[in-house]
Write a protein that holds these residues in place. Structure first.
Motif, mmCIF file in Angstrom:
data_model
loop_
_atom_site.group_PDB
_atom_site.id
_atom_site.type_symbol
_atom_site.label_atom_id
_atom_site.label_comp_id
_atom_site.label_asym_id
_atom_site.label_seq_id
_atom_site.Cartn_x
_atom_site.Cartn_y
_atom_site.Cartn_z
ATOM 1 N N ARG A 1 43.716 66.279 91.308
ATOM 2 C CA ARG A 1 44.969 65.514 92.051
ATOM 3 C C ARG A 1 46.166 66.812 92.202
ATOM 4 O O ARG A 1 46.105 67.596 91.203
ATOM 5 C CB ARG A 1 45.375 64.448 91.481
ATOM 6 C CG ARG A 1 44.393 63.307 91.722
ATOM 7 C CD ARG A 1 44.980 61.974 91.224
ATOM 8 N NE ARG A 1 46.405 61.557 91.396
ATOM 9 C CZ ARG A 1 46.565 60.737 92.434
ATOM 10 N NH1 ARG A 1 45.466 60.078 93.152
ATOM 11 N NH2 ARG A 1 47.793 60.504 92.709
ATOM 12 N N LEU A 2 46.849 66.709 93.076
ATOM 13 C CA LEU A 2 48.022 67.680 93.209
ATOM 14 C C LEU A 2 48.861 67.878 91.821
ATOM 15 O O LEU A 2 49.421 68.891 91.414
ATOM 16 C CB LEU A 2 49.121 67.264 94.518
ATOM 17 C CG LEU A 2 48.590 67.928 95.602
ATOM 18 C CD1 LEU A 2 49.508 67.537 96.763
ATOM 19 C CD2 LEU A 2 48.146 69.297 95.628
ATOM 20 N N HIS B 1 45.004 71.678 88.710
ATOM 21 C CA HIS B 1 45.318 72.162 90.156
ATOM 22 C C HIS B 1 46.019 73.440 90.309
ATOM 23 O O HIS B 1 45.445 74.450 90.928
ATOM 24 C CB HIS B 1 45.787 71.097 91.184
ATOM 25 C CG HIS B 1 46.270 71.675 92.620
ATOM 26 N ND1 HIS B 1 45.237 71.712 93.570
ATOM 27 C CD2 HIS B 1 47.290 72.206 92.941
ATOM 28 C CE1 HIS B 1 45.834 72.192 94.655
ATOM 29 N NE2 HIS B 1 47.314 72.470 94.307
ATOM 30 N N ARG B 2 47.137 73.555 89.538
ATOM 31 C CA ARG B 2 47.961 74.657 89.716
ATOM 32 C C ARG B 2 47.296 75.934 88.797
ATOM 33 O O ARG B 2 47.193 76.888 89.281
ATOM 34 C CB ARG B 2 49.349 74.373 88.989
ATOM 35 C CG ARG B 2 50.306 75.466 88.771
ATOM 36 C CD ARG B 2 51.454 75.173 88.169
ATOM 37 N NE ARG B 2 51.486 74.485 86.864
ATOM 38 C CZ ARG B 2 51.273 74.939 85.901
ATOM 39 N NH1 ARG B 2 51.257 76.228 85.482
ATOM 40 N NH2 ARG B 2 50.985 74.310 84.600
ATOM 41 N N LEU B 3 46.781 75.530 87.699
ATOM 42 C CA LEU B 3 46.245 76.680 86.774
ATOM 43 C C LEU B 3 44.846 77.154 87.376
ATOM 44 O O LEU B 3 44.616 78.443 87.536
ATOM 45 C CB LEU B 3 46.001 76.104 85.522
ATOM 46 C CG LEU B 3 47.293 75.798 84.640
ATOM 47 C CD1 LEU B 3 46.576 75.195 83.341
ATOM 48 C CD2 LEU B 3 47.786 77.194 84.476
ATOM 49 N N GLY B 4 44.110 76.226 87.976
ATOM 50 C CA GLY B 4 42.825 76.682 88.513
ATOM 51 C C GLY B 4 42.975 77.735 89.730
ATOM 52 O O GLY B 4 42.293 78.337 90.240
ATOM 53 N N SER B 5 44.232 76.811 90.744
ATOM 54 C CA SER B 5 44.435 77.801 91.880
ATOM 55 C C SER B 5 44.916 79.058 91.617
ATOM 56 O O SER B 5 44.542 80.046 92.093
ATOM 57 C CB SER B 5 45.453 77.034 92.841
ATOM 58 O OG SER B 5 44.934 75.621 93.407
ATOM 59 N N ASP C 1 45.509 78.547 96.985
ATOM 60 C CA ASP C 1 45.645 77.018 97.081
ATOM 61 C C ASP C 1 44.842 76.532 98.071
ATOM 62 O O ASP C 1 45.308 76.742 99.425
ATOM 63 C CB ASP C 1 47.128 76.766 97.073
ATOM 64 C CG ASP C 1 47.600 75.326 96.531
ATOM 65 O OD1 ASP C 1 46.476 74.467 97.088
ATOM 66 O OD2 ASP C 1 48.600 74.936 96.221
ATOM 67 N N THR C 2 43.798 75.631 97.755
ATOM 68 C CA THR C 2 43.151 75.286 99.089
ATOM 69 C C THR C 2 43.841 74.114 99.655
ATOM 70 O O THR C 2 43.682 73.811 101.075
ATOM 71 C CB THR C 2 41.653 74.480 98.585
ATOM 72 O OG1 THR C 2 41.932 73.529 97.649
ATOM 73 C CG2 THR C 2 40.902 75.628 97.945
ATOM 74 N N THR D 1 40.166 59.612 91.916
ATOM 75 C CA THR D 1 40.706 58.305 92.652
ATOM 76 C C THR D 1 40.658 58.845 94.220
ATOM 77 O O THR D 1 41.221 58.213 94.974
ATOM 78 C CB THR D 1 42.375 58.211 92.227
ATOM 79 O OG1 THR D 1 42.998 59.598 92.408
ATOM 80 C CG2 THR D 1 42.455 57.888 90.814
ATOM 81 N N GLU D 2 40.003 59.980 94.465
ATOM 82 C CA GLU D 2 40.007 60.554 95.699
ATOM 83 C C GLU D 2 38.852 61.064 96.123
ATOM 84 O O GLU D 2 37.960 61.737 95.257
ATOM 85 C CB GLU D 2 41.174 61.617 96.039
ATOM 86 C CG GLU D 2 42.639 61.162 95.799
ATOM 87 C CD GLU D 2 43.531 62.114 95.678
ATOM 88 O OE1 GLU D 2 44.963 62.208 95.839
ATOM 89 O OE2 GLU D 2 43.211 63.302 95.476
#
Length: 223
Positions: free
Chosen positions: A10-11, A16-20, A26-27, A199-200
């Motif tokens: 999730r955003l 999300h931030r560290l992996g990107s 950023d996908t 959740t998505e």
């Protein structure tokens, strides 16, 4: 265009931030991001393939549409609507067949069920692979079960042959791994092991051969 169904953090999840940042893209936005330094190694080259696919774990592998985007999206939304959110086991950094990836710390049946539903329930929208695409998979090196899955579902690592993994590098030599692993571990810290819920269901698209995958839509799980 190709479409894929993925899990992605999730955003608001720090993963999300560290992996990107690690992958350099950023996908969600398509933005190019500065990557951390790797002593003596080219991190952009080491993460090039993973960067193209984006930060994700595959549920239904990329496929060309046999039907329409609208029809596929409607069925994906219906699948998400009847699926309950569930807890994802803590993730761990691991050497996965020579690649560094985040894996489940323990098997999650709800995750397997979601993956299986994506593979089988949305398959009417998949254009079968061409002979050339099948040949590139090198079926001769597969097990009999994997060849059967390739024939049925267009990919051999599905259903009982599937595993959750978030790929973060190409295949590394032992010398490269000795540098990359501690750097990646330090970059991610304790974030992979943090509690999180699925959740998505994420729809990703690829505009054409060689183009990067982008996150087109996050479909909420409503069951």
């Amino acid at each position: 265009m190709r479409v894929a169904l993925y899990w992605a953090p999730r955003l608001e999840d720090p993963l999300h931030r560290l992996g990107s940042q690690w992958l350099g893209r950023d996908t969600e936005t398509g933005a190019t991001l500065p990557q951390p330094a790797l002593p003596g190694l080219d991190i952009a080259e080491i993460t090039a393939d993973a960067r193209g696919y984006g930060l994700h774990a595959t549920l239904k592998p990329p496929f060309r549409l046999r039907t329409s985007w609208a029809a596929m999206r409607a069925d994906a939304m219906a699948l998400a609507a009847r699926t309950r959110p569930f807890a994802l086991p803590p993730l761990k950094l691991a050497d996965h067949h020579g690649f560094l990836a985040l894996l489940e710390s323990e098997k999650c049946q709800a995750l397997q069920d979601l993956c299986d539903a994506c593979v089988t329930g949305l398959d009417a929208h998949r254009e079968p692979p061409t002979d050339a695409e099948i040949a590139r998979r090198n079926p001769a090196r597969m097990t009999e079960r994997q060849r059967e899955l390739l024939h049925l579902w267009g990919y051999h690592y599905v259903l009982d042959q599937w595993w959750f993994h978030v790929t973060l590098t190409r295949r590394l030599s032992p010398e490269e791994r000795a540098v990359v692993w501690p750097a990646l571990e330090a970059h991610l810290g304790g974030v992979p092991a943090q509690p999180r819920r699925v959740t998505e269901l994420c729809l990703f698209t690829q505009a054409g051969p060689g183009a990067p995958f982008l996150l087109a839509e996050r479909l909420p799980l409503l069951g």
